[in-house]
Design a protein around this motif. Structure first.
Motif, PDB file in Angstrom:
ATOM      1  N   ILE A  52     -10.801   6.684  16.882  1.00 45.52           N
ATOM      2  CA  ILE A  52     -10.775   5.836  18.068  1.00 45.52           C
ATOM      3  C   ILE A  52     -12.192   5.404  18.432  1.00 45.52           C
ATOM      4  O   ILE A  52     -13.087   6.235  18.580  1.00 45.52           O
ATOM      5  CB  ILE A  52     -10.122   6.566  19.257  1.00 45.52           C
ATOM      6  N   GLU A  53     -12.377   4.094  18.518  1.00 45.08           N
ATOM      7  CA  GLU A  53     -13.668   3.563  18.952  1.00 45.08           C
ATOM      8  C   GLU A  53     -13.479   2.971  20.337  1.00 45.08           C
ATOM      9  O   GLU A  53     -12.686   2.061  20.524  1.00 45.08           O
ATOM     10  CB  GLU A  53     -14.156   2.484  17.980  1.00 45.08           C
ATOM     11  N   THR A  54     -14.198   3.497  21.302  1.00 38.64           N
ATOM     12  CA  THR A  54     -14.064   2.940  22.647  1.00 38.64           C
ATOM     13  C   THR A  54     -15.063   1.801  22.834  1.00 38.64           C
ATOM     14  O   THR A  54     -16.187   1.845  22.348  1.00 38.64           O
ATOM     15  CB  THR A  54     -14.285   4.002  23.737  1.00 38.64           C
ATOM     16  N   VAL A  55     -14.602   0.753  23.492  1.00 35.28           N
ATOM     17  CA  VAL A  55     -15.428  -0.427  23.731  1.00 35.28           C
ATOM     18  C   VAL A  55     -15.760  -0.479  25.221  1.00 35.28           C
ATOM     19  O   VAL A  55     -14.865  -0.566  26.054  1.00 35.28           O
ATOM     20  CB  VAL A  55     -14.667  -1.714  23.335  1.00 35.28           C
ATOM     21  N   PRO A  56     -17.049  -0.380  25.560  1.00 33.44           N
ATOM     22  CA  PRO A  56     -17.427  -0.397  26.974  1.00 33.44           C
ATOM     23  C   PRO A  56     -17.130  -1.736  27.633  1.00 33.44           C
ATOM     24  O   PRO A  56     -17.147  -2.780  26.975  1.00 33.44           O
ATOM     25  CB  PRO A  56     -18.927  -0.126  26.960  1.00 33.44           C
ATOM     26  N   GLY A  57     -16.862  -1.690  28.924  1.00 29.24           N
ATOM     27  CA  GLY A  57     -16.580  -2.911  29.663  1.00 29.24           C
ATOM     28  C   GLY A  57     -17.828  -3.758  29.855  1.00 29.24           C
ATOM     29  O   GLY A  57     -18.906  -3.250  30.161  1.00 29.24           O
ATOM     30  N   GLN A  58     -17.660  -5.067  29.663  1.00 27.17           N
ATOM     31  CA  GLN A  58     -18.764  -5.998  29.821  1.00 27.17           C
ATOM     32  C   GLN A  58     -18.258  -7.196  30.610  1.00 27.17           C
ATOM     33  O   GLN A  58     -17.176  -7.722  30.318  1.00 27.17           O
ATOM     34  CB  GLN A  58     -19.255  -6.426  28.433  1.00 27.17           C
ATOM     35  N   GLY A  59     -19.014  -7.584  31.617  1.00 22.93           N
ATOM     36  CA  GLY A  59     -18.589  -8.714  32.421  1.00 22.93           C
ATOM     37  C   GLY A  59     -19.664  -9.775  32.551  1.00 22.93           C
ATOM     38  O   GLY A  59     -20.842  -9.510  32.277  1.00 22.93           O
ATOM     39  N   ARG A  60     -19.255 -10.989  32.963  1.00 24.28           N
ATOM     40  CA  ARG A  60     -20.215 -12.065  33.169  1.00 24.28           C
ATOM     41  C   ARG A  60     -19.997 -12.645  34.558  1.00 24.28           C
ATOM     42  O   ARG A  60     -18.867 -12.877  34.993  1.00 24.28           O
ATOM     43  CB  ARG A  60     -20.049 -13.152  32.121  1.00 24.28           C
ATOM     44  N   CYS A  61     -21.127 -12.869  35.237  1.00 28.19           N
ATOM     45  CA  CYS A  61     -21.051 -13.424  36.582  1.00 28.19           C
ATOM     46  C   CYS A  61     -20.787 -14.929  36.530  1.00 28.19           C
ATOM     47  O   CYS A  61     -21.444 -15.643  35.776  1.00 28.19           O
ATOM     48  CB  CYS A  61     -22.368 -13.150  37.303  1.00 28.19           C
ATOM     49  N   PRO A  62     -19.812 -15.398  37.315  1.00 26.28           N
ATOM     50  CA  PRO A  62     -19.507 -16.829  37.307  1.00 26.28           C
ATOM     51  C   PRO A  62     -20.598 -17.671  37.966  1.00 26.28           C
ATOM     52  O   PRO A  62     -20.684 -18.870  37.724  1.00 26.28           O
ATOM     53  CB  PRO A  62     -18.201 -16.907  38.109  1.00 26.28           C
ATOM     54  N   GLN A  63     -21.425 -17.035  38.780  1.00 22.52           N
ATOM     55  CA  GLN A  63     -22.494 -17.750  39.484  1.00 22.52           C
ATOM     56  C   GLN A  63     -23.777 -17.829  38.670  1.00 22.52           C
ATOM     57  O   GLN A  63     -24.245 -18.901  38.326  1.00 22.52           O
ATOM     58  CB  GLN A  63     -22.800 -17.049  40.817  1.00 22.52           C
ATOM     59  N   GLY A  97       0.792  -1.218   0.000  1.00 22.85           N
ATOM     60  CA  GLY A  97       0.000   0.000   0.000  1.00 22.85           C
ATOM     61  C   GLY A  97       0.828   1.274   0.000  1.00 22.85           C
ATOM     62  O   GLY A  97       2.047   1.233   0.191  1.00 22.85           O
ATOM     63  N   GLY A  98       0.166   2.371  -0.207  1.00 22.46           N
ATOM     64  CA  GLY A  98       0.819   3.664  -0.204  1.00 22.46           C
ATOM     65  C   GLY A  98       0.616   4.370   1.115  1.00 22.46           C
ATOM     66  O   GLY A  98       0.826   3.778   2.171  1.00 22.46           O
ATOM     67  N   ARG A  99       0.146   5.575   1.042  1.00 25.62           N
ATOM     68  CA  ARG A  99      -0.060   6.338   2.272  1.00 25.62           C
ATOM     69  C   ARG A  99      -1.340   5.890   2.974  1.00 25.62           C
ATOM     70  O   ARG A  99      -2.321   5.541   2.335  1.00 25.62           O
ATOM     71  CB  ARG A  99      -0.157   7.827   1.955  1.00 25.62           C
ATOM     72  N   VAL A 100      -1.281   5.933   4.280  1.00 25.35           N
ATOM     73  CA  VAL A 100      -2.461   5.573   5.059  1.00 25.35           C
ATOM     74  C   VAL A 100      -3.341   6.812   5.206  1.00 25.35           C
ATOM     75  O   VAL A 100      -2.876   7.883   5.592  1.00 25.35           O
ATOM     76  CB  VAL A 100      -2.064   5.033   6.451  1.00 25.35           C
ATOM     77  N   ARG A 101      -4.603   6.637   4.833  1.00 26.25           N
ATOM     78  CA  ARG A 101      -5.543   7.754   4.896  1.00 26.25           C
ATOM     79  C   ARG A 101      -6.176   7.849   6.288  1.00 26.25           C
ATOM     80  O   ARG A 101      -6.313   8.920   6.848  1.00 26.25           O
ATOM     81  CB  ARG A 101      -6.632   7.535   3.846  1.00 26.25           C
ATOM     82  N   SER A 102      -6.549   6.682   6.814  1.00 27.76           N
ATOM     83  CA  SER A 102      -7.095   6.690   8.169  1.00 27.76           C
ATOM     84  C   SER A 102      -6.851   5.356   8.850  1.00 27.76           C
ATOM     85  O   SER A 102      -6.698   4.325   8.196  1.00 27.76           O
ATOM     86  CB  SER A 102      -8.588   7.014   8.160  1.00 27.76           C
ATOM     87  N   VAL A 103      -6.781   5.404  10.147  1.00 28.11           N
ATOM     88  CA  VAL A 103      -6.615   4.185  10.926  1.00 28.11           C
ATOM     89  C   VAL A 103      -7.639   4.199  12.055  1.00 28.11           C
ATOM     90  O   VAL A 103      -7.811   5.194  12.750  1.00 28.11           O
ATOM     91  CB  VAL A 103      -5.152   4.035  11.444  1.00 28.11           C
ATOM     92  N   THR A 104      -8.369   3.078  12.163  1.00 35.45           N
ATOM     93  CA  THR A 104      -9.386   2.958  13.200  1.00 35.45           C
ATOM     94  C   THR A 104      -8.879   2.012  14.281  1.00 35.45           C
ATOM     95  O   THR A 104      -8.473   0.889  13.986  1.00 35.45           O
ATOM     96  CB  THR A 104     -10.712   2.427  12.614  1.00 35.45           C
ATOM     97  N   VAL A 105      -8.880   2.495  15.502  1.00 35.39           N
ATOM     98  CA  VAL A 105      -8.352   1.715  16.612  1.00 35.39           C
ATOM     99  C   VAL A 105      -9.444   1.501  17.647  1.00 35.39           C
ATOM    100  O   VAL A 105     -10.181   2.431  17.987  1.00 35.39           O
ATOM    101  CB  VAL A 105      -7.165   2.472  17.268  1.00 35.39           C
ATOM    102  N   GLU A 106      -9.556   0.268  18.109  1.00 32.94           N
ATOM    103  CA  GLU A 106     -10.505  -0.043  19.170  1.00 32.94           C
ATOM    104  C   GLU A 106      -9.793  -0.020  20.508  1.00 32.94           C
ATOM    105  O   GLU A 106      -8.774  -0.689  20.681  1.00 32.94           O
ATOM    106  CB  GLU A 106     -11.080  -1.449  18.971  1.00 32.94           C
TER     107      GLU A 106
END
Ligand SMILES: [Zn+2]
Length: 113
Positions: free
Chosen positions: A64-75, A23-32
């Motif tokens: 920049i795309e922010t990814v919200p925290g998600q958790g799962r209960c072990p019980q 590729g040539g020049r980078v126009r945009s970069v999306t980061v999570e």
């Protein structure tokens, strides 16, 4: 500020990937960036201009795309929104929430000329 090193690696990986695909020049970069990753998006943005100088990414748009925290209960297996200070399940009160999402730090997309 460890964001400088992180941004440096983002630029390195993006540049290597771009070269590999001829590729040539980078126009945009999306980061999570996951909200549990401890990485501050604003700081990455701040470092990007310095780190990309003289590379294929110079002048590229950083998304920049922010990814919200998600958790799962072990019980009870309930999935819930969590942050770095969440320890107990909001449903049954069990400890040791498993992190399902929010720790990612990766390049999602590269737009190349
Ligand atoms: Zn629970």
């Amino acid at each position: 500020m460890h964001e400088l090193g992180i941004t440096q690696s983002i630029v390195d990986i993006a540049e290597r990937t771009t070269r590999k695909h001829g590729g040539g020049r980078v126009r945009s970069v999306t980061v999570e960036i996951g909200e549990l990753s401890g990485v501050i998006p604003d700081a990455v943005e701040f470092c990007f201009e310095v780190c990309s100088k003289g590379t294929l990414l110079e002048g590229a748009r950083l998304v920049i795309e922010t990814v919200p925290g998600q958790g799962r209960c072990p019980q009870c297996q309930t999935e819930q929104a969590i942050d770095n200070y969440s320890f107990a399940c909001e449903n049954c009160g069990a400890f040791g929430l498993e992190r399902v999402r929010g720790e990612e730090l990766r390049i999602k997309e590269l737009e190349v000329d």
